[in-house]
Design an enzyme around this catalytic site. Sequence first.
Site, PDB file in Angstrom:
ATOM      1  N   LYS A 133      52.692  -0.767  64.727  1.00  0.00           N
ATOM      2  CA  LYS A 133      52.101  -1.171  63.582  1.00  0.00           C
ATOM      3  C   LYS A 133      52.129  -0.102  62.495  1.00  0.00           C
ATOM      4  O   LYS A 133      52.224   1.113  62.882  1.00  0.00           O
ATOM      5  CB  LYS A 133      50.629  -1.451  63.546  1.00  0.00           C
ATOM      6  CG  LYS A 133      50.041  -2.447  62.866  1.00  0.00           C
ATOM      7  CD  LYS A 133      50.572  -4.029  63.136  1.00  0.00           C
ATOM      8  CE  LYS A 133      49.943  -5.181  62.292  1.00  0.00           C
ATOM      9  NZ  LYS A 133      49.906  -6.333  62.883  1.00  0.00           N
TER      10      LYS A 133
HETATM   11  N1  GLU Z   1      52.266  -8.822  61.751  1.00  0.00           N
HETATM   12  C1  GLU Z   1      52.726  -9.878  62.657  1.00  0.00           C
HETATM   13  C2  GLU Z   1      51.704  -9.923  63.780  1.00  0.00           C
HETATM   14  O1  GLU Z   1      50.465  -9.015  63.612  1.00  0.00           O
HETATM   15  C3  GLU Z   1      54.092 -10.035  62.975  1.00  0.00           C
HETATM   16  C4  GLU Z   1      54.637  -8.719  63.602  1.00  0.00           C
HETATM   17  C5  GLU Z   1      56.001  -9.017  63.779  1.00  0.00           C
HETATM   18  O2  GLU Z   1      56.706  -9.979  63.412  1.00  0.00           O
HETATM   19  O3  GLU Z   1      56.709  -7.968  63.867  1.00  0.00           O
HETATM   20  O4  GLU Z   1      51.967 -10.184  64.776  1.00  0.00           O
END
Ligand code: GLU
Length: 443
Positions: A133
Amino acid sequence: MSQAPQPQAGGATSAPAVFTQALPSYLDPQHLGPWGIYLQQVDRVTPYLGKLARWVDTLKRPKRTLIVDVPIHLDNGSVAHFEGYRVQHNTSRGPGKGGVRFHQDVTLSEVMALSAWMSIKNAAVNVPYGGAKGGIRVDPRQLTQGELERVTRRYTSEIGIIIGPTKDIPAPDVNTNEQVMAWMMDTYSMNEGATATGVVTGKPVDLGGSLGRREATGRGVFTVGVEAARRIGLEVAGARVAVQGFGNVGGVAGKLFAEAGAKVVAVQDHGGTIYREAGLDVPALLAHVARQGSVAGFPGAEVIANDAFWSVPCDILIPAALEAQITEANAARIQARMVIEGANGPTTPQADDILRERNVLVLPDVIANAGGVTVSYFEWVQDFSSFFWSEDEINARLVKIMKEAFAAVWQVADENKVSLRTATFIVACKRILHARDLRGLYP
Ligand code: GLU
């Protein structure tokens, strides 16, 4: 750092403590905040991990944490600095994968927890990724479009040393979108000297993005919601739904529930809270939000106090905004039979316990909102093969994965008499730690 032995929280079969250094404060399980919450969740599943529990400390430390300074020229000629992060929590099952958020309250603890929840989520739906993240501590609403582009590009350049199509693949999250992904892809590609569409997902469809990606998280929320409703004998047609956050996740989930005959009775976002007992006109509300930026001022709805949102009469509650929204302060007032976590980490552990005691079924984030990353996986596969699928094919594959993953989690919850959150962690942690065990340690 002191050399005191590490506390052995729940990990009876972990390596002898004496060989491990004491944890720095931000890794301390007593440290309140998202990372502390995540550590408590890991402790809850450790007794169910059998022999794999010997590897559990792997999950309690991010593999790689990068903090970067992001300086940019503001339009007024001055220079501003923002702090940015990219955390790769685990890569045992594949490259890091997870979004990037721009928010004034982003902290390292938060990004660490979000990266860990991505590891769990990706393993729960069995896509071949670890968890990562990123985030920048910035309020994007204070920036002009040019400033936003410069922040995005400089941040991408700074984290460019650890991301890449086979290493770690960012995607949209809170306050980031297709345009931000296009800038990230371009910046990375410029630095590499070759266009690398697979470095991020959630891109515009004209730039290697996938059909259905924008709606994927909301579609996944709806899919598991319907599956769970069937299992507890809740009729979706006619069910009353309350949604917090009406963007990509809450807006799409609300639309799909309304199309299935449910009544969206309350919606809350940063502009306020609106209520209509007979059900809101969801397509009209989506158009209003697209025009005005929030639900505020939507004609034909009653405006209620923000805190009253939590006690509205409803059957299904969908928190689809930020973390720590359902807390000890409001959990006892929630009327819903089912909470579907569209957001990441919207329920505190104390609130989780209150809801469980009150027989409110919680569909946890790590399965309920996994639809987004599932279609991100499809996007990445399409980019690698330079062959693009139809929207029907994408939606059908998404629904299949979500249903199967949810059924597996439901069964584990049933067998072990644990919450769906603990069950999802059991399924996911076993997959991650089994991969860890097979790979062994290097060197
Ligand atoms: N931000 C989204 C989540 O928390 C998607 C992450 C992604 O597609 O890599 O799942």
